[in-house]
Design a protein around this motif. Structure first.
Motif, PDB file in Angstrom:
ATOM      1  N   MET A  40     -14.852   6.398   3.012  1.00 29.96           N
ATOM      2  CA  MET A  40     -15.242   5.012   2.739  1.00 29.96           C
ATOM      3  C   MET A  40     -14.083   4.074   3.049  1.00 29.96           C
ATOM      4  O   MET A  40     -12.948   4.338   2.667  1.00 29.96           O
ATOM      5  CB  MET A  40     -15.661   4.844   1.279  1.00 29.96           C
ATOM      6  N   ARG A  41     -14.398   2.981   3.719  1.00 32.54           N
ATOM      7  CA  ARG A  41     -13.370   1.977   4.013  1.00 32.54           C
ATOM      8  C   ARG A  41     -13.359   0.913   2.918  1.00 32.54           C
ATOM      9  O   ARG A  41     -14.411   0.452   2.468  1.00 32.54           O
ATOM     10  CB  ARG A  41     -13.614   1.327   5.370  1.00 32.54           C
ATOM     11  N   THR A  42     -12.148   0.538   2.491  1.00 30.03           N
ATOM     12  CA  THR A  42     -11.975  -0.447   1.425  1.00 30.03           C
ATOM     13  C   THR A  42     -11.007  -1.524   1.886  1.00 30.03           C
ATOM     14  O   THR A  42      -9.902  -1.213   2.349  1.00 30.03           O
ATOM     15  CB  THR A  42     -11.408   0.221   0.153  1.00 30.03           C
ATOM     16  N   LEU A  43     -11.424  -2.758   1.756  1.00 29.97           N
ATOM     17  CA  LEU A  43     -10.534  -3.888   1.991  1.00 29.97           C
ATOM     18  C   LEU A  43      -9.999  -4.335   0.638  1.00 29.97           C
ATOM     19  O   LEU A  43     -10.773  -4.586  -0.289  1.00 29.97           O
ATOM     20  CB  LEU A  43     -11.272  -5.052   2.660  1.00 29.97           C
ATOM     21  N   VAL A  44      -8.677  -4.431   0.516  1.00 26.53           N
ATOM     22  CA  VAL A  44      -8.042  -4.859  -0.721  1.00 26.53           C
ATOM     23  C   VAL A  44      -7.375  -6.207  -0.496  1.00 26.53           C
ATOM     24  O   VAL A  44      -6.628  -6.390   0.474  1.00 26.53           O
ATOM     25  CB  VAL A  44      -7.002  -3.824  -1.205  1.00 26.53           C
ATOM     26  N   ILE A  45      -7.660  -7.148  -1.392  1.00 33.20           N
ATOM     27  CA  ILE A  45      -7.133  -8.512  -1.300  1.00 33.20           C
ATOM     28  C   ILE A  45      -6.310  -8.799  -2.543  1.00 33.20           C
ATOM     29  O   ILE A  45      -6.772  -8.586  -3.670  1.00 33.20           O
ATOM     30  CB  ILE A  45      -8.292  -9.531  -1.189  1.00 33.20           C
ATOM     31  N   ASP A  46      -5.092  -9.312  -2.347  1.00 35.18           N
ATOM     32  CA  ASP A  46      -4.217  -9.601  -3.482  1.00 35.18           C
ATOM     33  C   ASP A  46      -3.529 -10.950  -3.289  1.00 35.18           C
ATOM     34  O   ASP A  46      -2.647 -11.101  -2.447  1.00 35.18           O
ATOM     35  CB  ASP A  46      -3.164  -8.501  -3.642  1.00 35.18           C
ATOM     36  N   THR A  47      -3.967 -11.939  -4.081  1.00 34.76           N
ATOM     37  CA  THR A  47      -3.394 -13.293  -3.989  1.00 34.76           C
ATOM     38  C   THR A  47      -3.070 -13.860  -5.361  1.00 34.76           C
ATOM     39  O   THR A  47      -2.966 -15.073  -5.528  1.00 34.76           O
ATOM     40  CB  THR A  47      -4.385 -14.243  -3.280  1.00 34.76           C
ATOM     41  N   ALA A  48      -2.902 -13.007  -6.361  1.00 30.89           N
ATOM     42  CA  ALA A  48      -2.766 -13.477  -7.740  1.00 30.89           C
ATOM     43  C   ALA A  48      -1.369 -13.972  -8.101  1.00 30.89           C
ATOM     44  O   ALA A  48      -1.185 -14.555  -9.166  1.00 30.89           O
ATOM     45  CB  ALA A  48      -3.168 -12.363  -8.712  1.00 30.89           C
ATOM     46  N   THR A  49      -0.385 -13.718  -7.229  1.00 32.91           N
ATOM     47  CA  THR A  49       0.984 -14.154  -7.505  1.00 32.91           C
ATOM     48  C   THR A  49       1.517 -14.899  -6.288  1.00 32.91           C
ATOM     49  O   THR A  49       0.756 -15.250  -5.390  1.00 32.91           O
ATOM     50  CB  THR A  49       1.890 -12.944  -7.819  1.00 32.91           C
ATOM     51  N   ARG A  50       2.831 -15.110  -6.230  1.00 33.94           N
ATOM     52  CA  ARG A  50       3.405 -15.798  -5.073  1.00 33.94           C
ATOM     53  C   ARG A  50       3.392 -14.931  -3.822  1.00 33.94           C
ATOM     54  O   ARG A  50       3.717 -15.391  -2.729  1.00 33.94           O
ATOM     55  CB  ARG A  50       4.823 -16.277  -5.366  1.00 33.94           C
ATOM     56  N   ALA A  51       2.991 -13.663  -3.976  1.00 35.71           N
ATOM     57  CA  ALA A  51       2.791 -12.795  -2.818  1.00 35.71           C
ATOM     58  C   ALA A  51       1.341 -12.883  -2.356  1.00 35.71           C
ATOM     59  O   ALA A  51       0.430 -13.129  -3.149  1.00 35.71           O
ATOM     60  CB  ALA A  51       3.141 -11.352  -3.172  1.00 35.71           C
ATOM     61  N   CYS A  52       1.145 -12.685  -1.070  1.00 30.78           N
ATOM     62  CA  CYS A  52      -0.208 -12.643  -0.486  1.00 30.78           C
ATOM     63  C   CYS A  52      -0.274 -11.376   0.352  1.00 30.78           C
ATOM     64  O   CYS A  52       0.545 -11.192   1.264  1.00 30.78           O
ATOM     65  CB  CYS A  52      -0.441 -13.876   0.383  1.00 30.78           C
ATOM     66  N   SER A  53      -1.201 -10.491   0.017  1.00 26.79           N
ATOM     67  CA  SER A  53      -1.260  -9.235   0.755  1.00 26.79           C
ATOM     68  C   SER A  53      -2.688  -8.753   0.926  1.00 26.79           C
ATOM     69  O   SER A  53      -3.570  -9.078   0.128  1.00 26.79           O
ATOM     70  CB  SER A  53      -0.419  -8.155   0.061  1.00 26.79           C
ATOM     71  N   VAL A  54      -2.882  -7.984   1.978  1.00 28.28           N
ATOM     72  CA  VAL A  54      -4.175  -7.367   2.258  1.00 28.28           C
ATOM     73  C   VAL A  54      -3.916  -5.954   2.763  1.00 28.28           C
ATOM     74  O   VAL A  54      -2.844  -5.657   3.314  1.00 28.28           O
ATOM     75  CB  VAL A  54      -4.989  -8.146   3.310  1.00 28.28           C
ATOM     76  N   ALA A  55      -4.882  -5.072   2.557  1.00 33.37           N
ATOM     77  CA  ALA A  55      -4.760  -3.706   3.064  1.00 33.37           C
ATOM     78  C   ALA A  55      -6.147  -3.154   3.347  1.00 33.37           C
ATOM     79  O   ALA A  55      -7.097  -3.441   2.614  1.00 33.37           O
ATOM     80  CB  ALA A  55      -4.033  -2.814   2.062  1.00 33.37           C
ATOM     81  N   LEU A  56      -6.241  -2.368   4.399  1.00 30.42           N
ATOM     82  CA  LEU A  56      -7.487  -1.698   4.752  1.00 30.42           C
ATOM     83  C   LEU A  56      -7.273  -0.195   4.581  1.00 30.42           C
ATOM     84  O   LEU A  56      -6.346   0.378   5.173  1.00 30.42           O
ATOM     85  CB  LEU A  56      -7.884  -2.019   6.192  1.00 30.42           C
ATOM     86  N   PHE A  57      -8.107   0.415   3.742  1.00 32.33           N
ATOM     87  CA  PHE A  57      -8.008   1.848   3.459  1.00 32.33           C
ATOM     88  C   PHE A  57      -9.177   2.593   4.071  1.00 32.33           C
ATOM     89  O   PHE A  57     -10.300   2.086   4.116  1.00 32.33           O
ATOM     90  CB  PHE A  57      -8.040   2.098   1.946  1.00 32.33           C
ATOM     91  N   ASP A  58      -8.902   3.810   4.505  1.00 32.02           N
ATOM     92  CA  ASP A  58      -9.938   4.782   4.830  1.00 32.02           C
ATOM     93  C   ASP A  58      -9.782   5.890   3.796  1.00 32.02           C
ATOM     94  O   ASP A  58      -8.864   6.713   3.907  1.00 32.02           O
ATOM     95  CB  ASP A  58      -9.743   5.315   6.246  1.00 32.02           C
ATOM     96  N   ASP A  59     -10.619   5.866   2.771  1.00 32.20           N
ATOM     97  CA  ASP A  59     -10.425   6.685   1.577  1.00 32.20           C
ATOM     98  C   ASP A  59      -9.044   6.379   0.992  1.00 32.20           C
ATOM     99  O   ASP A  59      -8.784   5.256   0.624  1.00 32.20           O
ATOM    100  CB  ASP A  59     -10.620   8.167   1.889  1.00 32.20           C
ATOM    101  N   ASP A  60      -8.117   7.363   0.936  1.00 31.52           N
ATOM    102  CA  ASP A  60      -6.793   7.130   0.361  1.00 31.52           C
ATOM    103  C   ASP A  60      -5.754   6.734   1.403  1.00 31.52           C
ATOM    104  O   ASP A  60      -4.599   6.477   1.059  1.00 31.52           O
ATOM    105  CB  ASP A  60      -6.295   8.395  -0.357  1.00 31.52           C
TER     106      ASP A  60
END
Length: 202
Positions: A1-21
């Motif tokens: 399963m592919r998962t898009l992770v979005i993180d903008t809750a702090t002064r950092a901005c990050s994204v990541a695309l996973f294929d399982d782990d």
């Protein structure tokens, strides 16, 4: 399963695309402000524009604006792709990142910048379980609340008997939370909003 992770809750901005782990691709920038302008371009750098089978988003606590930007983008992509959208906790991710740097399990206190001179605080045991919900506290309260010898986050405890891990959330480390039950994709601000409604006129 592919998962898009979005993180903008702090002064950092990050994204990541996973294929399982496995991390397929990721991007992380410490920008302070301007998450709304940077988030979609970062997602566009991912393979297939980040398209995934599910979306995970940092729901806080953290920056009011940053959390709203991330949650809104995650829900919009979930709607467009017809996939589920879930949340994860900001301080839980920082604690997991901290645990990954330790040579043996240990309790970790997470302390992150809040607002109005307050900090977001949450204690985690050696297995990574939260001891109590995250809360917004005054600096003076940390002396009574924080007892772990390991502290993670963006606040230096300035104490010689603590081991401080200077950390901001990074979407590529979401895999450490993969086994946790997901949260609802609903903001957790951790404190009252800055703006107060105007009193009703008589």
């Amino acid at each position: 399963m592919r998962t898009l992770v979005i993180d903008t809750a702090t002064r950092a901005c990050s994204v990541a695309l996973f294929d399982d782990d496995h991390v397929v691709a990721a991007a992380h920038e410490v920008i302070g402000r301007g998450h709304a302008e940077r988030l979609l371009p970062l997602i566009a750098t991912l393979p297939s524009n980040g398209k995934a089978d599910q979306v995970m988003v940092n729901v806080g606590p953290g920056s009011f604006t940053g959390i709203r930007v991330g949650v809104a983008a995650a829900k919009a992509l979930g709607l467009a792709w017809h996939v589920e959208v879930h949340g994860y906790g900001c301080l839980a991710l920082v604690a997991a990142m901290g645990r990954s740097q330790l040579t043996e399990p240990a309790p970790i206190d997470v302390v992150m910048t809040g607002g109005h001179g307050e900090y977001f605080f949450e204690a985690f045991d050696a297995q990574g379980h939260s001891c109590a919900p995250a809360r917004s506290v005054l600096p003076s309260d940390l002396l009574n609340l924080s007892t772990a010898t390991v502290v993670a986050g963006d606040i230096d405890p300035q104490s010689t008997d603590r081991h401080w891990l200077d950390l901001l959330p990074d979407a590529r480390h979401w895999v450490h939370l993969r086994a946790n039950l997901p949260l609802a994709a609903t903001p957790i601000y951790g404190r009252a909003p800055d703006a107060k409604p105007a009193p009703l006129s008589k």
